[in-house]
Design an enzyme around this catalytic site. Structure first.
Site, mmCIF file in Angstrom:
data_model
loop_
_atom_site.group_PDB
_atom_site.id
_atom_site.type_symbol
_atom_site.label_atom_id
_atom_site.label_comp_id
_atom_site.label_asym_id
_atom_site.label_seq_id
_atom_site.Cartn_x
_atom_site.Cartn_y
_atom_site.Cartn_z
ATOM 1 N N LYS A 198 -83.872 -20.287 54.410
ATOM 2 C CA LYS A 198 -83.107 -19.581 55.445
ATOM 3 C C LYS A 198 -82.714 -18.186 54.972
ATOM 4 C CE LYS A 198 -81.489 -23.920 57.414
ATOM 5 N NZ LYS A 198 -80.419 -24.911 57.610
ATOM 6 N N GLN A 206 -74.546 -26.215 55.914
ATOM 7 C CA GLN A 206 -75.728 -27.037 55.652
ATOM 8 C C GLN A 206 -75.327 -28.510 55.548
ATOM 9 O OE1 GLN A 206 -78.834 -25.857 55.692
ATOM 10 N NE2 GLN A 206 -79.711 -27.866 55.292
ATOM 11 N N ASP A 258 -76.111 -22.834 64.552
ATOM 12 C CA ASP A 258 -76.826 -24.115 64.502
ATOM 13 C C ASP A 258 -76.672 -24.883 65.825
ATOM 14 O OD1 ASP A 258 -78.398 -24.927 62.386
ATOM 15 O OD2 ASP A 258 -76.717 -25.527 61.116
HETATM 16 N N1 GUN Z 1 -79.737 -30.386 57.533
HETATM 17 C C1 GUN Z 1 -80.934 -30.774 58.006
HETATM 18 N N2 GUN Z 1 -81.297 -30.019 59.065
HETATM 19 C C2 GUN Z 1 -80.301 -29.141 59.257
HETATM 20 C C3 GUN Z 1 -80.107 -28.092 60.191
HETATM 21 O O1 GUN Z 1 -80.905 -27.814 61.083
HETATM 22 N N3 GUN Z 1 -78.951 -27.398 60.052
HETATM 23 C C4 GUN Z 1 -78.043 -27.700 59.095
HETATM 24 N N4 GUN Z 1 -76.920 -26.985 59.059
HETATM 25 N N5 GUN Z 1 -78.193 -28.654 58.219
HETATM 26 C C5 GUN Z 1 -79.329 -29.366 58.299
#
Ligand code: GUN
Length: 297
Positions: free
Chosen positions: A54, A98, A121
């Site tokens: 990311k 996350q 998100d």
């Molecule tokens: N953990 C697994 N997929 C995701 C996601 O799309 N966003 C976040 N914040 N954590 C994750």
């Protein structure tokens, strides 16, 4: 029939090129680029890889990002305090926590502390509610990426039978809502579905996000269906596969996403899109410094 493979890498590259232009345009118009804060608690190796991707993707399109790392034994209160501070920081447009969080954390409370206007998100209840009534501020990244792939291939969603396999909060449920919003007839299957094939065989659009290799085989797929494989599974031999028997399903479907290279590259890309959209929204609403021209008038 041999399905057309949907090239997620190519679509993601095109969307990212557009992201770069949007970032440059914000810099030109407002003198600042979008900013994303990524919070990670503990040292989950998979999360570390996701977060690195990311941050790298942000850098590639010119989004500022900061990674806030906390040890697994940090208090929830300390993390929430930081999330709230970021919520009122004018230079932060996106806040991402996350997942997973350590077991001692209450995910709902932590996600609820994110300023909904920066919830890139799309996991805050405000944004989940927006999705339900078809007025989404931040569509969750993975299903948003799937919708982008369908649109890019001009696949008709309205009136289609869509079947979503997997009912997670991150993929299955928002996916179903987005397909419903686009007027598909949607079924959601999950681990307790009695006869999975009975449903999947009806699907014009089959989205599979179950995390189980070979869950979907050719006899379970309607001839000519569009199959979107969201699964990412590492086999004991190290190979990365989705949830579909790729070779078998490929002979039955008309479109199929490969793993890797299908949905995967879209997820991070849509995070960039959401972060830029957030900055565009904020900056276009912010009171502007009067220009020299306006002051002379
Ligand atoms: N953990 C697994 N997929 C995701 C996601 O799309 N966003 C976040 N914040 N954590 C994750």
């Amino acid at each position: 029939m041999s399905a057309k493979l949907i090239d997620g890498k190519a679509v993601a590259a095109a969307v990212r090129a557009d992201c770069k232009k949007r970032v440059q345009s914000l810099q030109d118009r407002y003198g600042r680029t979008p900013g994303l804060a990524v919070i990670m608690v503990g040292d989950n190796p998979a999360s570390e890889v996701y977060v690195r991707n990311k941050i790298g993707a942000c850098r590639d399109v010119g989004i500022r990002s900061e990674k806030l790392l906390y040890p697994a034994d940090v208090s929830q209160a300390e993390v929430i305090e930081r999330i709230e501070a970021l919520g009122s920081d004018p230079n932060t447009d996106g806040i991402l926590v996350q997942l997973p969080l350590p077991k001692s954390f209450d995910i709902k409370t932590v996600l609820g502390a994110i300023n909904a206007a920066k919830d890139v998100d799309g996991f805050h209840l405000y944004n989940v509610g927006g999705l339900v009534i078809g007025d989404t501020v931040f569509p969750p990244c993975t299903p948003y990426g799937v919708m982008c792939l369908l649109e890019n291939e001009n696949i008709e969603v309205a009136g289609a039978n869509a079947v979503v396999v997997g009912a997670s909060n991150i993929v299955g449920k928002p996916m179903a809502l987005m397909l419903m919003q686009r007027e598909a007839t949607v079924s959601v299957c999950h681990a307790r579905t009695r006869d999975l094939a009975e449903f999947t065989k009806l699907a014009d659009i089959l989205v599979v996000a179950a995390g189980q290799p070979n869950l979907i085989t050719a006899p379970m797929v309607k001839e000519g269906a569009t199959v979107i494989d969201v699964g990412i599974n590492r086999l004991p031999n190290g190979k990365l596969v989705g949830d579909c028997d790729f070779a078998g399903v490929r002979e039955k479907a008309s479109y199929l996403t490969p793993v890797p290279g299908g949905v995967g590259p879209m997820t991070v890309t849509m995070l960039l899109v959401n972060t830029i959209s957030s900055a565009e929204r904020t900056l276009s609403q912010a009171p502007q410094e009067p220009t020299a021209e306006a002051l002379r008038a």
